[in-house]
Design a protein around this motif. Structure first.
Motif, PDB file in Angstrom:
ATOM      1  N   GLY A  78      -0.915   1.014   3.203  1.00 57.05           N
ATOM      2  CA  GLY A  78      -2.047   0.110   3.362  1.00 57.05           C
ATOM      3  C   GLY A  78      -2.025  -0.996   2.319  1.00 57.05           C
ATOM      4  O   GLY A  78      -2.313  -2.160   2.629  1.00 57.05           O
ATOM      5  N   ALA A  79      -1.655  -0.652   1.092  1.00 56.28           N
ATOM      6  CA  ALA A  79      -1.580  -1.652   0.024  1.00 56.28           C
ATOM      7  C   ALA A  79      -0.438  -2.631   0.265  1.00 56.28           C
ATOM      8  O   ALA A  79      -0.575  -3.842   0.042  1.00 56.28           O
ATOM      9  N   GLN A  80       0.701  -2.108   0.733  1.00 53.44           N
ATOM     10  CA  GLN A  80       1.839  -2.981   1.029  1.00 53.44           C
ATOM     11  C   GLN A  80       1.498  -3.948   2.161  1.00 53.44           C
ATOM     12  O   GLN A  80       1.839  -5.134   2.124  1.00 53.44           O
ATOM     13  N   ALA A  81       0.819  -3.429   3.186  1.00 52.17           N
ATOM     14  CA  ALA A  81       0.423  -4.283   4.307  1.00 52.17           C
ATOM     15  C   ALA A  81      -0.570  -5.351   3.848  1.00 52.17           C
ATOM     16  O   ALA A  81      -0.452  -6.528   4.223  1.00 52.17           O
ATOM     17  N   ALA A  82      -1.544  -4.958   3.041  1.00 53.09           N
ATOM     18  CA  ALA A  82      -2.549  -5.904   2.560  1.00 53.09           C
ATOM     19  C   ALA A  82      -1.911  -7.033   1.763  1.00 53.09           C
ATOM     20  O   ALA A  82      -2.351  -8.186   1.832  1.00 53.09           O
ATOM     21  N   ALA A  83      -0.856  -6.713   1.026  1.00 56.65           N
ATOM     22  CA  ALA A  83      -0.159  -7.730   0.235  1.00 56.65           C
ATOM     23  C   ALA A  83       0.492  -8.784   1.131  1.00 56.65           C
ATOM     24  O   ALA A  83       0.751  -9.912   0.690  1.00 56.65           O
ATOM     25  N   GLU A  84       0.748  -8.430   2.385  1.00 59.77           N
ATOM     26  CA  GLU A  84       1.324  -9.380   3.339  1.00 59.77           C
ATOM     27  C   GLU A  84       0.261  -9.989   4.251  1.00 59.77           C
ATOM     28  O   GLU A  84       0.585 -10.666   5.225  1.00 59.77           O
ATOM     29  N   GLY A  85      -1.018  -9.724   3.943  1.00 57.71           N
ATOM     30  CA  GLY A  85      -2.100 -10.279   4.742  1.00 57.71           C
ATOM     31  C   GLY A  85      -2.357  -9.525   6.028  1.00 57.71           C
ATOM     32  O   GLY A  85      -2.968 -10.066   6.952  1.00 57.71           O
ATOM     33  N   LEU A  86      -1.912  -8.259   6.090  1.00 63.81           N
ATOM     34  CA  LEU A  86      -2.066  -7.455   7.302  1.00 63.81           C
ATOM     35  C   LEU A  86      -3.165  -6.422   7.139  1.00 63.81           C
ATOM     36  O   LEU A  86      -3.323  -5.834   6.060  1.00 63.81           O
ATOM     37  N   ASP A  87      -3.910  -6.182   8.197  1.00 61.73           N
ATOM     38  CA  ASP A  87      -4.876  -5.087   8.216  1.00 61.73           C
ATOM     39  C   ASP A  87      -4.137  -3.784   8.511  1.00 61.73           C
ATOM     40  O   ASP A  87      -3.181  -3.753   9.301  1.00 61.73           O
ATOM     41  N   TYR A  88      -4.595  -2.701   7.873  1.00 68.10           N
ATOM     42  CA  TYR A  88      -3.930  -1.401   8.062  1.00 68.10           C
ATOM     43  C   TYR A  88      -4.949  -0.292   7.835  1.00 68.10           C
ATOM     44  O   TYR A  88      -5.543  -0.192   6.755  1.00 68.10           O
ATOM     45  N   ARG A  89      -5.163   0.508   8.859  1.00 70.07           N
ATOM     46  CA  ARG A  89      -6.096   1.635   8.747  1.00 70.07           C
ATOM     47  C   ARG A  89      -5.365   2.829   8.151  1.00 70.07           C
ATOM     48  O   ARG A  89      -4.411   3.334   8.727  1.00 70.07           O
ATOM     49  N   THR A  90      -5.796   3.254   7.009  1.00 72.93           N
ATOM     50  CA  THR A  90      -5.135   4.365   6.326  1.00 72.93           C
ATOM     51  C   THR A  90      -5.733   5.718   6.713  1.00 72.93           C
ATOM     52  O   THR A  90      -5.263   6.754   6.242  1.00 72.93           O
ATOM     53  N   ARG A  91      -6.735   5.708   7.579  1.00 74.91           N
ATOM     54  CA  ARG A  91      -7.373   6.949   8.008  1.00 74.91           C
ATOM     55  C   ARG A  91      -7.468   6.993   9.543  1.00 74.91           C
ATOM     56  O   ARG A  91      -7.655   5.977  10.191  1.00 74.91           O
ATOM     57  N   ASP A  92      -7.311   8.180  10.072  1.00 74.19           N
ATOM     58  CA  ASP A  92      -7.630   8.468  11.480  1.00 74.19           C
ATOM     59  C   ASP A  92      -6.767   7.701  12.501  1.00 74.19           C
ATOM     60  O   ASP A  92      -7.218   7.453  13.616  1.00 74.19           O
TER      61      ASP A  92
END
Length: 238
Positions: A78-92
Protein backbone atom coordinates in the motif's frame (compact mmCIF):
# COMPACT_ATOMS: atom_id res chain seq x y z
CA UNK A 1 9.98 0.51 -30.71
CA UNK A 2 7.70 -2.05 -29.10
CA UNK A 3 7.51 -2.75 -25.37
CA UNK A 4 5.67 -5.90 -24.33
CA UNK A 5 4.57 -6.26 -20.71
CA UNK A 6 3.68 -9.64 -19.28
CA UNK A 7 1.48 -9.16 -16.21
CA UNK A 8 -1.49 -10.41 -14.21
CA UNK A 9 -4.39 -8.44 -12.74
CA UNK A 10 -3.89 -10.29 -9.43
CA UNK A 11 -0.26 -9.09 -9.23
CA UNK A 12 0.21 -6.00 -7.04
CA UNK A 13 3.75 -5.43 -8.32
CA UNK A 14 2.35 -5.35 -11.86
CA UNK A 15 0.02 -2.54 -10.75
CA UNK A 16 2.93 -0.61 -9.22
CA UNK A 17 5.35 -1.51 -12.02
CA UNK A 18 3.01 -0.22 -14.71
CA UNK A 19 2.87 3.16 -12.99
CA UNK A 20 6.67 3.31 -12.71
CA UNK A 21 7.15 2.33 -16.33
CA UNK A 22 4.63 4.93 -17.47
CA UNK A 23 6.44 7.61 -15.48
CA UNK A 24 9.62 6.78 -17.41
CA UNK A 25 7.76 6.56 -20.71
CA UNK A 26 6.09 9.93 -20.19
CA UNK A 27 9.52 11.60 -19.91
CA UNK A 28 11.04 9.62 -22.79
CA UNK A 29 11.74 11.92 -25.77
CA UNK A 30 10.51 9.35 -28.30
CA UNK A 31 7.46 8.17 -26.36
CA UNK A 32 5.16 8.76 -29.34
CA UNK A 33 7.13 6.13 -31.25
CA UNK A 34 6.84 3.47 -28.54
CA UNK A 35 4.09 0.87 -28.88
CA UNK A 36 3.07 -0.81 -25.62
CA UNK A 37 1.43 -4.25 -25.75
CA UNK A 38 0.13 -6.10 -22.70
CA UNK A 39 0.67 -9.87 -22.62
CA UNK A 40 -1.05 -12.51 -20.49
CA UNK A 41 0.48 -14.26 -17.49
CA UNK A 42 -1.53 -16.07 -14.80
CA UNK A 43 -0.06 -16.27 -11.32
CA UNK A 44 -2.60 -18.87 -10.26
CA UNK A 45 -3.64 -20.72 -13.44
CA UNK A 46 -4.82 -23.83 -11.62
CA UNK A 47 -7.44 -22.00 -9.57
CA UNK A 48 -11.04 -22.73 -10.55
CA UNK A 49 -13.11 -19.81 -11.80
CA UNK A 50 -15.42 -19.81 -8.79
CA UNK A 51 -12.68 -20.33 -6.20
CA UNK A 52 -12.44 -16.93 -4.51
CA UNK A 53 -10.77 -16.35 -1.15
CA UNK A 54 -9.42 -13.45 0.91
CA UNK A 55 -5.95 -12.29 -0.10
CA UNK A 56 -4.56 -12.81 3.39
CA UNK A 57 -5.82 -16.40 3.46
CA UNK A 58 -4.21 -17.04 0.09
CA UNK A 59 -0.90 -15.55 1.21
CA UNK A 60 -0.72 -17.47 4.47
CA UNK A 61 -1.47 -20.75 2.72
CA UNK A 62 0.75 -20.22 -0.32
CA UNK A 63 3.81 -18.82 1.45
CA UNK A 64 3.43 -20.35 4.90
CA UNK A 65 3.53 -16.96 6.58
CA UNK A 66 1.54 -15.77 9.56
CA UNK A 67 -1.51 -13.53 9.28
CA UNK A 68 0.53 -10.67 10.73
CA UNK A 69 3.31 -11.18 8.18
CA UNK A 70 0.82 -11.25 5.34
CA UNK A 71 -0.83 -8.06 6.56
CA UNK A 72 2.55 -6.37 6.94
CA UNK A 73 3.31 -7.22 3.33
CA UNK A 74 0.02 -5.73 2.20
CA UNK A 75 0.71 -2.57 4.21
CA UNK A 76 4.11 -2.27 2.53
CA UNK A 77 2.52 -2.69 -0.89
CA UNK A 78 0.00 0.00 0.00
CA UNK A 79 2.85 2.39 0.80
CA UNK A 80 4.67 1.54 -2.44
CA UNK A 81 1.48 2.11 -4.43
CA UNK A 82 0.78 5.42 -2.67
CA UNK A 83 4.27 6.62 -3.57
CA UNK A 84 3.28 6.19 -7.23
CA UNK A 85 -0.03 8.02 -6.75
CA UNK A 86 -2.08 4.80 -6.73
CA UNK A 87 -4.92 3.85 -4.42
CA UNK A 88 -4.50 0.46 -2.74
CA UNK A 89 -6.79 -1.26 -0.25
CA UNK A 90 -4.66 -3.08 2.28
CA UNK A 91 -7.67 -4.75 3.93
CA UNK A 92 -10.44 -7.08 2.80
CA UNK A 93 -9.38 -7.69 -0.79
CA UNK A 94 -9.99 -11.07 -2.40
CA UNK A 95 -8.19 -13.29 -4.90
CA UNK A 96 -9.35 -15.52 -7.74
CA UNK A 97 -8.81 -16.78 -11.27
CA UNK A 98 -7.89 -14.12 -13.85
CA UNK A 99 -8.22 -16.12 -17.10
CA UNK A 100 -11.42 -14.40 -18.22
CA UNK A 101 -9.85 -10.99 -17.61
CA UNK A 102 -6.96 -11.93 -19.88
CA UNK A 103 -9.41 -13.07 -22.55
CA UNK A 104 -11.15 -9.72 -22.31
CA UNK A 105 -7.82 -7.93 -22.60
CA UNK A 106 -7.16 -9.66 -25.92
CA UNK A 107 -10.63 -8.62 -27.05
CA UNK A 108 -9.85 -5.06 -25.95
CA UNK A 109 -6.55 -5.13 -27.89
CA UNK A 110 -8.46 -5.81 -31.11
CA UNK A 111 -10.49 -2.67 -30.47
CA UNK A 112 -7.59 -0.45 -29.41
CA UNK A 113 -8.70 -0.28 -25.75
CA UNK A 114 -6.30 -2.68 -24.08
CA UNK A 115 -4.39 -0.16 -21.97
CA UNK A 116 -7.64 1.46 -20.82
CA UNK A 117 -9.08 -1.89 -19.75
CA UNK A 118 -6.02 -3.16 -17.92
CA UNK A 119 -5.79 0.05 -15.90
CA UNK A 120 -9.49 -0.17 -15.00
CA UNK A 121 -9.10 -3.82 -13.97
CA UNK A 122 -6.11 -2.96 -11.78
CA UNK A 123 -8.00 -0.12 -10.13
CA UNK A 124 -11.06 -2.29 -9.56
CA UNK A 125 -9.03 -5.10 -8.04
CA UNK A 126 -6.65 -3.11 -5.87
CA UNK A 127 -8.51 0.08 -5.01
CA UNK A 128 -12.27 -0.55 -5.02
CA UNK A 129 -14.49 -2.33 -2.51
CA UNK A 130 -16.42 -4.33 -5.09
CA UNK A 131 -14.78 -7.60 -6.09
CA UNK A 132 -13.70 -8.36 -9.65
CA UNK A 133 -13.86 -12.07 -8.77
CA UNK A 134 -16.97 -12.66 -6.67
CA UNK A 135 -19.61 -10.79 -8.66
CA UNK A 136 -19.39 -12.89 -11.84
CA UNK A 137 -19.24 -11.90 -15.48
CA UNK A 138 -21.50 -8.87 -15.20
CA UNK A 139 -18.91 -7.06 -13.11
CA UNK A 140 -16.33 -7.61 -15.86
CA UNK A 141 -18.83 -6.50 -18.52
CA UNK A 142 -19.39 -3.31 -16.56
CA UNK A 143 -15.65 -2.64 -16.41
CA UNK A 144 -15.23 -3.42 -20.11
CA UNK A 145 -17.93 -0.88 -20.93
CA UNK A 146 -16.15 1.68 -18.75
CA UNK A 147 -13.06 1.09 -20.90
CA UNK A 148 -15.07 2.00 -24.00
CA UNK A 149 -15.90 -1.50 -25.20
CA UNK A 150 -19.32 -2.68 -26.31
CA UNK A 151 -20.98 -4.34 -23.32
CA UNK A 152 -22.91 -6.87 -25.40
CA UNK A 153 -19.80 -7.94 -27.28
CA UNK A 154 -17.84 -8.26 -24.03
CA UNK A 155 -20.63 -10.40 -22.58
CA UNK A 156 -20.46 -12.68 -25.62
CA UNK A 157 -16.70 -13.10 -25.17
CA UNK A 158 -17.12 -14.08 -21.52
CA UNK A 159 -19.93 -16.50 -22.35
CA UNK A 160 -17.70 -18.48 -24.72
CA UNK A 161 -14.70 -19.97 -22.86
CA UNK A 162 -12.92 -20.62 -26.16
CA UNK A 163 -12.86 -16.96 -27.27
CA UNK A 164 -9.29 -15.65 -27.04
CA UNK A 165 -8.24 -18.65 -24.95
CA UNK A 166 -5.59 -19.62 -27.50
CA UNK A 167 -4.19 -16.08 -27.45
CA UNK A 168 -3.85 -16.18 -23.66
CA UNK A 169 -2.10 -19.55 -23.74
CA UNK A 170 0.20 -18.39 -26.55
CA UNK A 171 1.29 -15.40 -24.44
CA UNK A 172 1.99 -17.68 -21.50
CA UNK A 173 4.04 -20.10 -23.61
CA UNK A 174 6.03 -17.20 -25.01
CA UNK A 175 6.73 -15.90 -21.51
CA UNK A 176 8.17 -19.30 -20.59
CA UNK A 177 10.30 -19.34 -23.75
CA UNK A 178 11.67 -15.91 -22.87
CA UNK A 179 12.56 -17.10 -19.37
CA UNK A 180 9.92 -15.11 -17.50
CA UNK A 181 9.01 -16.97 -14.33
CA UNK A 182 7.44 -13.98 -12.62
CA UNK A 183 5.74 -10.70 -13.44
CA UNK A 184 5.81 -7.90 -14.30
CA UNK A 185 8.20 -8.73 -17.12
CA UNK A 186 9.05 -6.06 -19.70
CA UNK A 187 10.56 -6.85 -23.09
CA UNK A 188 11.88 -4.00 -25.21
CA UNK A 189 12.12 -4.68 -28.95
CA UNK A 190 12.81 -8.34 -28.18
CA UNK A 191 16.35 -7.25 -27.31
CA UNK A 192 16.19 -6.25 -23.63
CA UNK A 193 14.26 -7.59 -20.66
CA UNK A 194 13.41 -5.90 -17.37
CA UNK A 195 12.05 -8.05 -14.57
CA UNK A 196 9.98 -6.74 -11.69
CA UNK A 197 8.57 -3.37 -10.60
CA UNK A 198 11.86 -1.53 -11.01
CA UNK A 199 12.25 2.17 -10.18
CA UNK A 200 11.35 4.58 -12.98
CA UNK A 201 15.04 5.35 -13.44
CA UNK A 202 15.73 1.76 -14.48
CA UNK A 203 12.98 1.91 -17.08
CA UNK A 204 14.39 5.20 -18.35
CA UNK A 205 17.78 3.58 -18.77
CA UNK A 206 16.27 0.56 -20.52
CA UNK A 207 14.22 2.69 -22.93
CA UNK A 208 17.23 4.85 -23.76
CA UNK A 209 19.51 1.88 -24.35
CA UNK A 210 16.98 -0.06 -26.41
CA UNK A 211 16.24 3.00 -28.55
CA UNK A 212 19.93 3.72 -29.13
CA UNK A 213 20.71 0.13 -30.05
CA UNK A 214 18.06 -0.21 -32.71
CA UNK A 215 19.70 -1.43 -35.92
CA UNK A 216 19.18 0.93 -38.86
CA UNK A 217 17.92 -0.66 -42.04
CA UNK A 218 20.77 -1.78 -44.32
CA UNK A 219 19.98 -1.51 -48.02
CA UNK A 220 21.29 -4.13 -50.40
CA UNK A 221 21.52 -1.57 -53.24
CA UNK A 222 21.35 2.19 -53.61
CA UNK A 223 17.67 2.31 -54.48
CA UNK A 224 18.26 2.90 -58.17
CA UNK A 225 15.69 0.35 -59.36
CA UNK A 226 12.21 1.42 -60.43
CA UNK A 227 9.73 1.96 -57.62
CA UNK A 228 6.49 3.73 -56.74
CA UNK A 229 6.55 6.70 -54.38
CA UNK A 230 4.48 9.68 -53.24
CA UNK A 231 4.89 11.31 -56.65
CA UNK A 232 3.78 8.23 -58.57
CA UNK A 233 5.51 5.34 -60.29
CA UNK A 234 8.53 5.37 -62.52
CA UNK A 235 7.51 4.84 -66.14
CA UNK A 236 9.85 2.60 -68.14
CA UNK A 237 11.49 4.49 -70.97
CA UNK A 238 12.10 2.57 -74.21
Amino acid sequence: MRVEIWSDIACPWCYVGKARFEKALEAFPYRDQVEVVHRSFELDPGRAKGDVQPVLAMLTKKYGMSQAQAQSGEDNLGAQAAAEGLDYRTRDRDHGNTFDMHRLLHFAKEHGRQDELIQILYRANFAEERSVFAEGDERLVELAAEAGLDAGAAREVLADPARYADEVRADEREAAELGANGVPFFVLDRAYGVSGAQPAEVFTQALTQAWGDRSPLKLIDDGGAEACGPDGCAVPQH
